[in-house]
Design a protein around this motif. Sequence first.
Motif, PDB file in Angstrom:
ATOM      1  N   ASP A 128       2.790  -6.848  18.508  1.00  0.00           N
ATOM      2  CA  ASP A 128       2.060  -6.225  17.544  1.00  0.00           C
ATOM      3  C   ASP A 128       2.855  -5.816  16.539  1.00  0.00           C
ATOM      4  N   ILE A 129       2.490  -5.774  15.021  1.00  0.00           N
ATOM      5  CA  ILE A 129       2.903  -5.363  14.099  1.00  0.00           C
ATOM      6  C   ILE A 129       1.812  -4.588  13.181  1.00  0.00           C
ATOM      7  N   ILE A 130       2.021  -3.351  12.750  1.00  0.00           N
ATOM      8  CA  ILE A 130       1.241  -2.735  11.874  1.00  0.00           C
ATOM      9  C   ILE A 130       1.816  -2.336  10.602  1.00  0.00           C
ATOM     10  N   ALA A 131       1.445  -2.882   9.559  1.00  0.00           N
ATOM     11  CA  ALA A 131       2.094  -2.705   8.244  1.00  0.00           C
ATOM     12  C   ALA A 131       0.812  -2.653   6.965  1.00  0.00           C
ATOM     13  N   PRO A 132       1.282  -2.251   5.713  1.00  0.00           N
ATOM     14  CA  PRO A 132       0.346  -2.290   4.674  1.00  0.00           C
ATOM     15  C   PRO A 132       0.911  -3.340   3.874  1.00  0.00           C
ATOM     16  N   THR A 133      -0.247  -4.118   3.376  1.00  0.00           N
ATOM     17  CA  THR A 133       0.065  -5.074   2.359  1.00  0.00           C
ATOM     18  C   THR A 133       0.435  -4.730   0.950  1.00  0.00           C
ATOM     19  N   TRP A 134      -0.175  -3.687   0.420  1.00  0.00           N
ATOM     20  CA  TRP A 134       0.060  -3.275  -1.162  1.00  0.00           C
ATOM     21  C   TRP A 134       0.694  -1.808  -0.744  1.00  0.00           C
ATOM     22  N   PRO A 135       1.081  -1.063  -2.128  1.00  0.00           N
ATOM     23  CA  PRO A 135       1.634   0.145  -1.876  1.00  0.00           C
ATOM     24  C   PRO A 135       0.494   1.263  -1.218  1.00  0.00           C
ATOM     25  N   VAL A 136       0.971   2.166  -0.624  1.00  0.00           N
ATOM     26  CA  VAL A 136       0.110   2.995   0.100  1.00  0.00           C
ATOM     27  C   VAL A 136       0.573   4.447  -0.324  1.00  0.00           C
ATOM     28  N   SER A 137      -0.350   5.530  -0.264  1.00  0.00           N
ATOM     29  CA  SER A 137      -0.047   6.938  -0.335  1.00  0.00           C
ATOM     30  C   SER A 137       0.693   7.593   0.751  1.00  0.00           C
ATOM     31  N   ASP A 138       1.549   8.563   0.449  1.00  0.00           N
ATOM     32  CA  ASP A 138       2.133   9.186   1.398  1.00  0.00           C
ATOM     33  C   ASP A 138       0.975  10.008   2.635  1.00  0.00           C
ATOM     34  N   LEU A 139       0.244  10.673   2.005  1.00  0.00           N
ATOM     35  CA  LEU A 139      -0.921  11.484   2.593  1.00  0.00           C
ATOM     36  C   LEU A 139      -1.722  10.556   3.369  1.00  0.00           C
ATOM     37  N   GLY A 140      -2.123   9.301   2.906  1.00  0.00           N
ATOM     38  CA  GLY A 140      -2.808   8.491   3.714  1.00  0.00           C
ATOM     39  C   GLY A 140      -2.176   7.858   4.888  1.00  0.00           C
ATOM     40  N   THR A 141      -0.685   7.586   4.731  1.00  0.00           N
ATOM     41  CA  THR A 141      -0.060   6.875   5.628  1.00  0.00           C
ATOM     42  C   THR A 141       0.027   7.640   6.740  1.00  0.00           C
ATOM     43  N   VAL A 142       0.447   9.167   6.675  1.00  0.00           N
ATOM     44  CA  VAL A 142       0.632  10.231   7.600  1.00  0.00           C
ATOM     45  C   VAL A 142      -0.947  10.148   8.525  1.00  0.00           C
ATOM     46  N   SER A 143      -1.996  10.310   7.621  1.00  0.00           N
ATOM     47  CA  SER A 143      -3.255  10.460   8.230  1.00  0.00           C
ATOM     48  C   SER A 143      -3.473   9.128   9.167  1.00  0.00           C
TER      49      SER A 143
ATOM     50  N   ARG B  54     -13.461   7.780   6.186  1.00  0.00           N
ATOM     51  CA  ARG B  54     -14.408   8.857   6.035  1.00  0.00           C
ATOM     52  C   ARG B  54     -14.045   9.592   4.828  1.00  0.00           C
ATOM     53  N   THR B  55     -12.889   9.660   4.289  1.00  0.00           N
ATOM     54  CA  THR B  55     -12.595  10.561   3.164  1.00  0.00           C
ATOM     55  C   THR B  55     -12.348   9.639   1.914  1.00  0.00           C
ATOM     56  N   ARG B  56     -13.329   8.587   2.082  1.00  0.00           N
ATOM     57  CA  ARG B  56     -12.959   7.480   0.825  1.00  0.00           C
ATOM     58  C   ARG B  56     -11.445   6.972   0.324  1.00  0.00           C
ATOM     59  N   ASP B  57     -10.647   6.960   1.314  1.00  0.00           N
ATOM     60  CA  ASP B  57      -9.209   6.712   0.864  1.00  0.00           C
ATOM     61  C   ASP B  57      -9.056   5.291   1.169  1.00  0.00           C
ATOM     62  N   LEU B  58      -8.973   4.469   0.151  1.00  0.00           N
ATOM     63  CA  LEU B  58      -9.059   2.869   0.212  1.00  0.00           C
ATOM     64  C   LEU B  58      -8.030   2.297   0.786  1.00  0.00           C
ATOM     65  N   ASP B  59      -6.932   3.070   1.153  1.00  0.00           N
ATOM     66  CA  ASP B  59      -5.813   2.714   2.069  1.00  0.00           C
ATOM     67  C   ASP B  59      -6.270   2.137   3.584  1.00  0.00           C
ATOM     68  N   ALA B  60      -7.389   2.584   3.733  1.00  0.00           N
ATOM     69  CA  ALA B  60      -8.052   2.196   4.957  1.00  0.00           C
ATOM     70  C   ALA B  60      -8.112   0.676   5.225  1.00  0.00           C
ATOM     71  N   LEU B  61      -8.112  -0.195   4.098  1.00  0.00           N
ATOM     72  CA  LEU B  61      -8.230  -1.521   4.098  1.00  0.00           C
ATOM     73  C   LEU B  61      -6.926  -2.276   3.952  1.00  0.00           C
ATOM     74  N   ASN B  62      -6.030  -1.423   3.750  1.00  0.00           N
ATOM     75  CA  ASN B  62      -4.506  -1.771   3.275  1.00  0.00           C
ATOM     76  C   ASN B  62      -3.575  -2.189   4.459  1.00  0.00           C
ATOM     77  N   TRP B  63      -4.301  -1.331   5.608  1.00  0.00           N
ATOM     78  CA  TRP B  63      -3.234  -1.472   7.042  1.00  0.00           C
ATOM     79  C   TRP B  63      -3.669  -2.929   7.403  1.00  0.00           C
ATOM     80  N   VAL B  64      -2.681  -3.617   7.895  1.00  0.00           N
ATOM     81  CA  VAL B  64      -2.767  -5.199   8.554  1.00  0.00           C
ATOM     82  C   VAL B  64      -2.299  -4.809   9.945  1.00  0.00           C
ATOM     83  N   HIS B  65      -2.997  -5.602  10.995  1.00  0.00           N
ATOM     84  CA  HIS B  65      -2.193  -5.611  12.134  1.00  0.00           C
ATOM     85  C   HIS B  65      -2.283  -7.361  12.359  1.00  0.00           C
ATOM     86  N   PHE B  66      -0.914  -7.807  12.931  1.00  0.00           N
ATOM     87  CA  PHE B  66      -0.783  -8.825  13.478  1.00  0.00           C
ATOM     88  C   PHE B  66      -0.468  -8.792  15.006  1.00  0.00           C
ATOM     89  N   GLY B  67      -1.299  -9.324  15.607  1.00  0.00           N
ATOM     90  CA  GLY B  67      -1.230  -9.353  17.143  1.00  0.00           C
ATOM     91  C   GLY B  67      -2.773  -9.600  17.817  1.00  0.00           C
TER      92      GLY B  67
END
Length: 397
Positions: free
Chosen positions: A324-339, A367-380
Amino acid sequence: LANLQATSLRPDPDFPGDVEKLCRGLGIPGEARESRGQARIQSIVRSPTVQRPLLVFTIRNDKAELELQYTLLFGSPAAAAPTARRVVSKKELALKLEILQARKPEFPDIVQLGDDLADLLLPPGFVNLLRFEEDVYLLVFHDNDAAQVPWEYVRFGETFAAIAGGLSRRFISPLVRIPPIAKERFSKAPNILIVADPLNNLPGAHEEGKNLAHAFVSSFPRSQIAMLTGEEATVESVREKLQRKPFDFIHYAGQAFYNEKNPEAGGLVLADRTVLTAADITKAALIPPGLVFLSSCEAARISTESTENKMGLAEAFLRCGVSDIIAPTWPVSDLGTVSFAKRFYLTLFRGATVGTALREGRLELWRTRDLDALNWVHFGLPEHAPLSAGSAAEGTA
């Protein structure tokens, strides 16, 4: 599954013959295909919720266009397997994706992008088939060219599959080792490698690594943790750790960069701005890690220029046989990454599957309309449950 690259699945009445090809690709012995083979496919489709495998492979790739073939598998091997093709303008696709690269989009922009991508990419007959409810998990099998599509951002009907039931990917290539379909849970003493803030310029990344180490020890007291931060996180030290022992988890929190024309030149930026390249990873990770979490921008990108010696970060780990790999495709914010990371690991510590933890992490942002929700990809495979339920308490991770 790699055999599916060259397989043309047609919507004919003899669908079990196509399942036979899929079973053969999965490596199921001939005498067991009819019984165990079909049950094995059923287990993929139905666990942990209802999974819907979508096969997307490139039929033609020229300077101006991609021709993609879609095959949708249902729960029963005897069911029809709708197949269709769609010609996609590369220029139009690139224009649609500029919004993700050039600026931080607003919520209405992402909804419009999702609809536009669906109109551009999906065959008309597939639109109604790909309307997902909360209990349907979409599993997209794709090759290098189809990997350029941000499937997490595509709206299937009135919703994003990544937010509704969930969405994961499987990257299919002759160069990628396919991990076993079923994987045992790790023991209550997992081995973890954490590399955080190698350049000492991202306090949030340093805190992320420290908090994760604390969370593992709190939930699994027998955890064996190797942690490298700041000037300790050199290319040599990371290589040495990867070569010495297998890790159940690898978590990297820091900077990375992706070079589209020369993917082998990109990598993880470590101490003194040295780079751990994709080639370094394939040579060092002799025993495949279990789950790799790359908390760094563009780490999930898959190159269309991949060869035996050229690959990006995500593909390098996949070639090593990582489950399994979890990673973003595009730039992500620090706050969103921590959450996202906090919710992902907290859910995983409770014995959940990777797919469930991924969806919970995405929903935490959504839930907070942080659009990085769609940025995170899972291979696996989303049904992997790498940890037995620990004693993680709310707020530990």
